[in-house]
Structures are given as structure tokens and as C-alpha cells.
Scaffold this active site. Structure first.
Site, mmCIF file in Angstrom:
data_model
loop_
_atom_site.group_PDB
_atom_site.id
_atom_site.type_symbol
_atom_site.label_atom_id
_atom_site.label_comp_id
_atom_site.label_asym_id
_atom_site.label_seq_id
_atom_site.Cartn_x
_atom_site.Cartn_y
_atom_site.Cartn_z
ATOM 1 N N HIS A 13 0.847 -1.055 0.209
ATOM 2 C CA HIS A 13 -0.026 -0.176 -0.799
ATOM 3 C C HIS A 13 1.004 1.355 0.267
ATOM 4 O O HIS A 13 1.468 1.549 0.710
ATOM 5 C CB HIS A 13 -0.503 0.109 1.181
ATOM 6 N N HIS A 15 1.240 5.479 -2.180
ATOM 7 C CA HIS A 15 1.171 6.597 -2.405
ATOM 8 C C HIS A 15 1.602 7.565 -3.461
ATOM 9 O O HIS A 15 3.215 7.731 -2.418
ATOM 10 C CB HIS A 15 0.037 7.030 -1.853
ATOM 11 N N LYS A 99 -9.637 -0.458 -5.057
ATOM 12 C CA LYS A 99 -9.781 -0.359 -3.775
ATOM 13 C C LYS A 99 -10.787 0.755 -3.645
ATOM 14 O O LYS A 99 -11.383 1.918 -4.370
ATOM 15 C CB LYS A 99 -8.817 0.890 -3.340
ATOM 16 N N HIS A 136 -10.494 1.175 2.728
ATOM 17 C CA HIS A 136 -9.773 2.136 3.642
ATOM 18 C C HIS A 136 -10.908 2.184 4.986
ATOM 19 O O HIS A 136 -12.086 2.514 4.837
ATOM 20 C CB HIS A 136 -9.980 3.355 2.745
ATOM 21 N N HIS A 174 -4.018 -0.266 6.058
ATOM 22 C CA HIS A 174 -3.486 0.417 7.703
ATOM 23 C C HIS A 174 -4.170 -0.462 8.362
ATOM 24 O O HIS A 174 -4.489 0.773 9.295
ATOM 25 C CB HIS A 174 -2.757 1.565 7.042
ATOM 26 N N ASP A 247 1.654 2.308 4.032
ATOM 27 C CA ASP A 247 0.782 3.821 3.439
ATOM 28 C C ASP A 247 1.525 4.857 2.975
ATOM 29 O O ASP A 247 0.693 6.393 3.613
ATOM 30 C CB ASP A 247 -0.040 3.932 4.781
HETATM 31 C C1 NCD Z 1 -3.735 9.062 2.376
HETATM 32 C C2 NCD Z 1 -2.890 10.131 1.306
HETATM 33 O O1 NCD Z 1 -2.805 10.786 1.812
HETATM 34 O O2 NCD Z 1 -3.216 10.159 -0.329
HETATM 35 N N1 NCD Z 1 -3.783 9.920 3.135
HETATM 36 C C3 NCD Z 1 -3.121 9.091 4.609
HETATM 37 O O3 NCD Z 1 -2.769 9.959 6.082
HETATM 38 N N2 NCD Z 1 -3.065 7.762 4.652
HETATM 39 C C4 NCD Z 1 -5.021 8.694 1.849
HETATM 40 C C5 NCD Z 1 -4.843 7.060 3.135
HETATM 41 O O4 NCD Z 1 -4.312 6.208 2.189
HETATM 42 O O5 NCD Z 1 -5.845 7.312 3.734
HETATM 43 ZN ZN ZN Z 2 -3.556 5.446 1.999
#
Ligand code: NCD
Ligand code: ZN
Length: 346
Positions: A13, A15, A99, A136, A174, A247
Site C-alpha cells: 500500500h 501513494h 480500492k 480504507h 493500514h 501507506d
Molecule cells: C493518504 C493520502 O494522503 O493520500 N493519507 C493518509 O493519511 N494515509 C490517504 C489514505 O490512505 O488514507
Molecule cells: Zn493510503
């Protein structure tokens, strides 16, 4: 023990954002991980196969030369996701799940799902193709206390999904609570969970330590210490249904240090080392490799990575910040000492 060599791990996971931020962060993930499940919460979100394949191309183009890193793409579910999109994605070979963001749950989730009932046909199709649902897991009704959102999600939504689609493979992403750990442990083989390094290392006190600490704020928000301890027991305990998912969620320093700071912690810079610290604190590296490199691949039905990575016991100090377009990027535990360091070939 001063050296640890494990099968190259995967991040289940992450971003990676999009250009120009993508170029600033992707090398950190690619240096440590063979593959990663890439979150689709771009603006606009990645909703179709074509969008996912175009995003995949941009990620591959942004990788350092000779990187063997493989991005595993995901689709972003909305109230309007079509069954045909799921069918095409499940046949693509490059898209490894869809997702579910409850609308309003987190960063860029406004286009998320407003009512699970809208997804029945989509989830039915996913179940038929054994196509992974990534969750999520936070209930979003405004009256629900932020620290109870994960527990309420289990009661209000996850139960329903599991009851109506018992053969749909689900990753509860997460996780942050003992409730989630217990729920996964009490479930069957169609439910697994990822755990981040930060939820293994901090409890909610970190967010308020001597003042408000925006770099420790993420969603789901860190919980009480007894929840953190349950996560550590799950990660280090060897149950194959728990695996690493950072995450890692980069936001610029200016977007974090604001009157309404963004949720997200950037851990990709030293994810492996952070996880190693968790296992060292627990006094047992016995299941480190399975948590980092094996459990996730097996749950996703993928081969293990071919290579290995090595960590050595060497103290170093995390940078205060990293380069990031128009701003800076503050990594998790910036300026602090870490005890393990990845050995990177010269
Ligand atoms: C994530 C993001 O910034 O894209 N933020 C986070 O706090 N984890 C989004 C997410 O996975 O909830
Ligand atoms: Zn995330």
C-alpha cells in the site's frame, strides 16, 4: 545480529502521487521494494483500466535507470464503477485490485463510495473473478468519534461485505486497532491486513507531544498504546494474514504545517529500516522476512521476488527534509536516529 538479508520485500500500500511529485518519491520505494500496490487516489482518481495503464506508464518512466521495480495498479471505486471496468481490470494482468474509499474518509476520497449498496453488482463481479478488494476501513458519519472510526467500520460495513461476499478476497488496509487485529484473526482465508511502520512505532500521544505535531498525523489516525501493541504482536507473530504496507503518503511541508494540515506520513524514505526497528524492539526477527516479503505475495497470488535486500546494524540520522517540488518533504522521524540501514550496492 548485525546483518539481515531477506527476499526483496513488497509494499502492499503506497501513494506515489503524480508528476512532478511522483519523480520526487518513486526512487525511495523502488530502492527497497520489488513491487508495490499503488493507490489510485489521484486528482482525478484512477477509475478505469485505461487510466490505470497510463498511470503505470508514468510510474515506469519516472523510475531510475535499471530499476526492476514493478508497480501493481489499482482502480478507485466510485458509486458509478461499472462491472465492465472490473472485468477488464481482472484480465489486465497489471491491475491487482480495486480500492474502496468511503466518501470523505481521507485525502482525495470525495469521489469515493457513498453507500455500499451501490456496489453490490461490482462486488459480485469482483468475487466471481477473485479480484482483490482493498479497503480504507473507516466509517465516515460525522457523529462518529475519529478514534472509533475503524471499529465502527468493522461493524457497519466490513461485516456486511464479508457476509454478502464471503469468497471476495479483501485486504483491510493500514489497520490501527486491536479490534481490527482480532477481527482478522477470527476470520477465514479471504481476509488479510496491512500494517504501516508508523502505526507500529507511534501511538496517538506522538501527535500531541509538547504541541501539535502535524508530521505524525495520518488517516486512520494513530490510536492508544494498547492498540499499537496489538499491531506489533500481529506483525511480529508470524500469522500469514498480516503483511507490510507503508501507506507512505507524501504531502509538502507547507501542506502539512498549516492551519488545516493534510493527513499522511512519508515513510517510504526508510520504510525497511523502520520496520526492522519494530522487530528489533520486539526482540524477534523470526518472522521479519515473512511479514516483509512473503505473506503479501502469497495472499495476492504472486511469486516471491527474485533478489534479496540487506540491512546492517548501523546508526544514522534521518534527514530533516527531502527535496520536493515547490516545497520540502519531511520524512517520518526526520532528524531522529535509526539503528538499521539498508546496504545499497555502489
Ligand atoms: C493518504 C493520502 O494522503 O493520500 N493519507 C493518509 O493519511 N494515509 C490517504 C489514505 O490512505 O488514507
Ligand atoms: Zn493510503
Amino acid at each position: 545480529m548485525n546483518r539481515l538479508t531477506i527476499v526483496t520485500p513488497d509494499d502492499w500500500h503506497v501513494h506515489l502521487r503524480d508528476s512532478p511529485y511522483l519523480e520526487a518519491v518513486v526512487a525511495d520505494t523502488a530502492r527497497q521494494f520489488g513491487r508495490a500496490i499503488v493507490m489510485p487516489n489521484l486528482l482525478p482518481p484512477v477509475r478505469t483500466c485505461n487510466e490505470a495503464m497510463a498511470y503505470r506508464d508514468r510510474i515506469l518512466a519516472a523510475l531510475p535507470a535499471n530499476s526492476g521495480f514493478e508497480p501493481l495498479m489499482t482502480l478507485y471505486l466510485t458509486d458509478n464503477t461499472r462491472v465492465e471496468d472490473i472485468e477488464a481490470a481482472s484480465e489486465s494482468g497489471c491491475i491487482h485490485g480495486a480500492k474502496l474509499y468511503p466518501a470523505g474518509a481521507t485525502t482525495n476520497s470525495d469521489a469515493g463510495v457513498t453507500d455500499l449498496a451501490n456496489l453490490d453488482a461490482v462486488l459480485e463481479t469482483m468475487q466471481k473473478h477473485r479480484f482483490m478488494l482493498q479497503l480504507h476501513g473507516e466509517a465516515t458519519a460525522p457523529e462518529i468519534d475519529i478514534f472509533d472510526r475503524e471499529k465502527r467500520f468493522i461493524e457497519l460495513s466490513l461485516e456486511r461485505i464479508r457476509r454478502n461476499f464471503p469468497e471476495l478476497p479483501v485486504v483491510f488496509e493500514h489497520i490501527t486497532t486491536r479490534d481490527a487485529v482480532d477481527y482478522v484473526l477470527a476470520s477465514d482465508a479471504c481476509l488479510a491486513a496491512t500494517i504501516t511502520p508508523h502505526h507500529l512505532l507511534i501511538n496517538r500521544n506522538a501527535i500531541f507531544n509538547g504541541g501539535i505535531r502535524p508530521h505524525y498525523y495520518c488517516l486512520p489516525v494513530a490510536k492508544r498504546e494498547h492498540h499499537r501493541q496489538a499491531l506489533v504482536a500481529a506483525a511480529c507473530g508470524g500469522d500469514a494474514r498480516f503483511f507490510a504496507g507503508t501507506d507512505s503518503a507524501p504531502h509538502s511541508k507547507s501542506a502539512k504545517e498549516s492551519a488545516c494540515g493534510c493527513a499522511g506520513i512519508y515513510s517510504a524514505h526508510s520504510a525497511l529500516e523502520l520496520y526492522a526497528e519494530v522487530f528489533e524492539n520486539a526482540g524477534d526477527f523470526g518472522h521479519f522476512e515473512s511479514f516483509m516479503s512473503k505473506n503479501g505475495a502469497s495472499y495476492y497470488g504472486l511469486e516471491l521476488n527474485q533478489g534479496t535486500v540487506t540491512l546492517e546494524r548501523r546508526e544514522w540520522t534521518l534527514p530533516d527534509s527531502l527535496p520536493y517540488p515547490d516545497s520540502e518533504l519531511v520524512p517520518f522521524r526526520s532528524g531522529e536516529r535509526l539503528r538499521w540501514k539498508q546496504v545499497v550496492d555502489a
